[in-house]
Design an enzyme around this catalytic site. Sequence first.
Site, PDB file in Angstrom:
ATOM      1  N   GLU A 142       2.005 -40.859 -38.595  1.00  0.00           N
ATOM      2  CA  GLU A 142       2.688 -41.490 -37.457  1.00  0.00           C
ATOM      3  C   GLU A 142       3.713 -42.543 -37.881  1.00  0.00           C
ATOM      4  O   GLU A 142       3.543 -43.745 -37.647  1.00  0.00           O
ATOM      5  CB  GLU A 142       1.671 -42.109 -36.501  1.00  0.00           C
ATOM      6  CG  GLU A 142       0.752 -41.093 -35.870  1.00  0.00           C
ATOM      7  CD  GLU A 142      -0.195 -41.693 -34.843  1.00  0.00           C
ATOM      8  OE1 GLU A 142      -0.441 -42.911 -34.888  1.00  0.00           O
ATOM      9  OE2 GLU A 142      -0.703 -40.926 -34.013  1.00  0.00           O
ATOM     10  N   GLU A 303      -3.606 -34.309 -33.969  1.00  0.00           N
ATOM     11  CA  GLU A 303      -4.709 -35.117 -33.441  1.00  0.00           C
ATOM     12  C   GLU A 303      -4.751 -34.879 -31.936  1.00  0.00           C
ATOM     13  O   GLU A 303      -3.824 -35.266 -31.224  1.00  0.00           O
ATOM     14  CB  GLU A 303      -4.492 -36.603 -33.742  1.00  0.00           C
ATOM     15  CG  GLU A 303      -4.510 -36.909 -35.217  1.00  0.00           C
ATOM     16  CD  GLU A 303      -4.325 -38.397 -35.522  1.00  0.00           C
ATOM     17  OE1 GLU A 303      -4.477 -39.233 -34.624  1.00  0.00           O
ATOM     18  OE2 GLU A 303      -3.998 -38.697 -36.687  1.00  0.00           O
TER      19      GLU A 303
HETATM   20  C1  GAL Z   1      -3.738 -42.186 -33.890  1.00  0.00           C
HETATM   21  C2  GAL Z   1      -3.803 -42.283 -35.399  1.00  0.00           C
HETATM   22  C3  GAL Z   1      -5.215 -42.084 -35.893  1.00  0.00           C
HETATM   23  C4  GAL Z   1      -6.150 -42.930 -35.104  1.00  0.00           C
HETATM   24  C5  GAL Z   1      -6.054 -42.576 -33.661  1.00  0.00           C
HETATM   25  C6  GAL Z   1      -7.047 -43.361 -32.842  1.00  0.00           C
HETATM   26  O1  GAL Z   1      -2.573 -42.761 -33.391  1.00  0.00           O
HETATM   27  O2  GAL Z   1      -2.971 -41.351 -36.022  1.00  0.00           O
HETATM   28  O3  GAL Z   1      -5.280 -42.412 -37.251  1.00  0.00           O
HETATM   29  O4  GAL Z   1      -5.816 -44.261 -35.296  1.00  0.00           O
HETATM   30  O5  GAL Z   1      -4.750 -42.848 -33.216  1.00  0.00           O
HETATM   31  O6  GAL Z   1      -7.091 -42.953 -31.551  1.00  0.00           O
END
Ligand code: GAL
Length: 674
Positions: A142, A303
């Site tokens: 990110e 994710e």
């Molecule tokens: C995302 C990030 C992850 C984790 C997640 C938590 O933005 O890439 O590493 O922090 O949020 O919800």
Amino acid sequence: MYIGVDYYPEQWPKERWKTDLELMKELGINVVRIGEFSWSLLEPEEGSYDFRLLDEAVSFIASYGMKVVLGTPTATPPAWLVQKYPEVLPVQEDGQTIGFGARRHYTVNSRVFRRMSRHIVEAMARRYGSLEAVIGWQTDNEYGHEKSDRSYGPRDQKAFQDWLKEKYGSLDDLNRRWGTVFWSQIYTDWAQIPVPRKVFQEHNPSLLLDFDRFCADAYTSYNKMQTDALRARIDKRQFITHNFVYTGLAQDQNAIAEDLDFISFDNYPVWGGLAEPIHPAAIARQHDLCRATKQGKGYWVMEELSGAQGWSQIGYLPRPGHLKLWTYQAISRGAEAIVYFRWRAARFGTEQFCHGILDHDGKPRRKFEEVRGVIQSLEPFADDFLEAVFPKEIGFYHDPENEWAWNIQPQSDNFSYPQEVLRFYEPAHALQMQTDIFREKEDLTDYKVLIVPVYFLAKKEMNEKFKQFAEAGGTIIFSYRTGVKDADNVVTDQTLPGELAELCGIEVHEYDSLRGERKGSVRGVRGALGGTGGNTEVWCDFIEPISAEVLAVYEDTWFDGKAAVTKNQYGKGTVYYVGSGLNRDMLLRLYKEAFTEAGLSLQMENTAVETVRRASGDVDYLSVMNHSTETAEHVELPAGSWKNASEKENEHVFKGLITLPPLTSIVLQKPKIT
Ligand code: GAL
């Protein structure tokens, strides 16, 4: 299709790995992303690498027949690195250095940081670049997120000055284009140019926009450093991607994407502190952005939220059905693989309350079963579905530079770029139209309608394309504050809306920023708006129609009767101008008129329901998703007998009006009528 989980083997005792992998296998998981925060483990001191744990984890995962995506761990520079080279740390606008303690504590303008990053990436590439189980790489994590997109330290300043030298060639040119004669800012040496740290008032908007461009370019080149380091050492079959977030960062995702095989996205419709998920249309637009980032190419959700998220505050708990709904929404709008965040909630560290498929106790329960159901439901149709194409209906404009210009000068305390974009996107979503995001490079010929909200920073190439599009018969819907600035973030000297005045058939002589509680009032006078009326917000452009007809006027003590919404014929096309933050009801009516006249067939209108139409070689697909957590929704299906694409035998027939319980999602299919 790849369905995976984000896993952190380093955070669990090795004895647990077996249970985890067995459970993953049972679910039908076939890919696992690991490693993206493991720098201090992999390189415990400068230049000495220890891959034992990662080796073990990769081969353990592989022994279950699953594939691995490896994250390069550069989002978390280790403590020794920061201690030894404190210059890698980023500096905030107020001059405060961000210290060690969380993540993303680096500036990409530090040469040392680039060198250290390259070394760890090269070492990983050498080690895993031809390993069968590793199918690809995620660079960093990110970029720019959590305010790490801009840094204001001495190294950033020097790099900014070099970037400007490269862009302008001469200080005379820079001084002229920025208008530095204002407030005695004429620069006589590149070294005088500041980074926009805190000042008493506000910086020059041209400098600010260039600074955002510079920050974006710096990340693009940092990513390229990583992809070059990887590509020189890894097998061709291994892909390289990056998991983006799209939240107004000083980042040009399209530019970064040029160096990636495909892009990835982290999909969190709700996060820490949010009492409810964001609007379904806002999630849909983010997926449209993903699809547009590499010109329509499919992407991964690297994710996909699977449980309640948060650090010190925990956000809304996704309800049973949300997980499937958001997965279906993602794949319906262009995602080709889904990786759930995270496998299991961590017991320690900042993210203890980022819940996963499993919670802290590691026992499979409701969410586990839900993922199992999703995976099984996708199995019969996913492969064909992912190849299916989208109809081209509506192009929706977005250029990050325009967003940056707005963030520099929002002009009304009620202006928020995401909100205003949603104002103009949501009614099209509710009308179940297919939208694609575009900017100046895209081919617009096949679209029927372009929606171009808050086109403030107007670029010549784009303006020309708009004219050609309308000339050839297309419909364009512009909004207030169109054509105000040029690419240098300087106000046009032409009568507003500047270069687009003739296209819109109007002039704007005066305008009013609706601040605080102030609202405007409008009355529809013609066409779809005749007989309607209501509030407007944020802004009023008082329009002088030249060749355009007036669809709505303001009701106002001083500007009563001035045009608020107009429609112009230009060439064979039609151009609307919505001069204010129009209320939803009127905007919806306007869209219905504009879409129908442009030859699009209206499906149905429903805010909670989202439908996506796609077609493969011989099958028509219709994804139908009810985002409401409370009400069942009725959906009138397009003609024909539809079947549930998830049912292997396809026994149930769906026809006419169907009812979808809350949080239900389904993909329907029928043979294509040729
Ligand atoms: C995302 C990030 C992850 C984790 C997640 C938590 O933005 O890439 O590493 O922090 O949020 O919800």
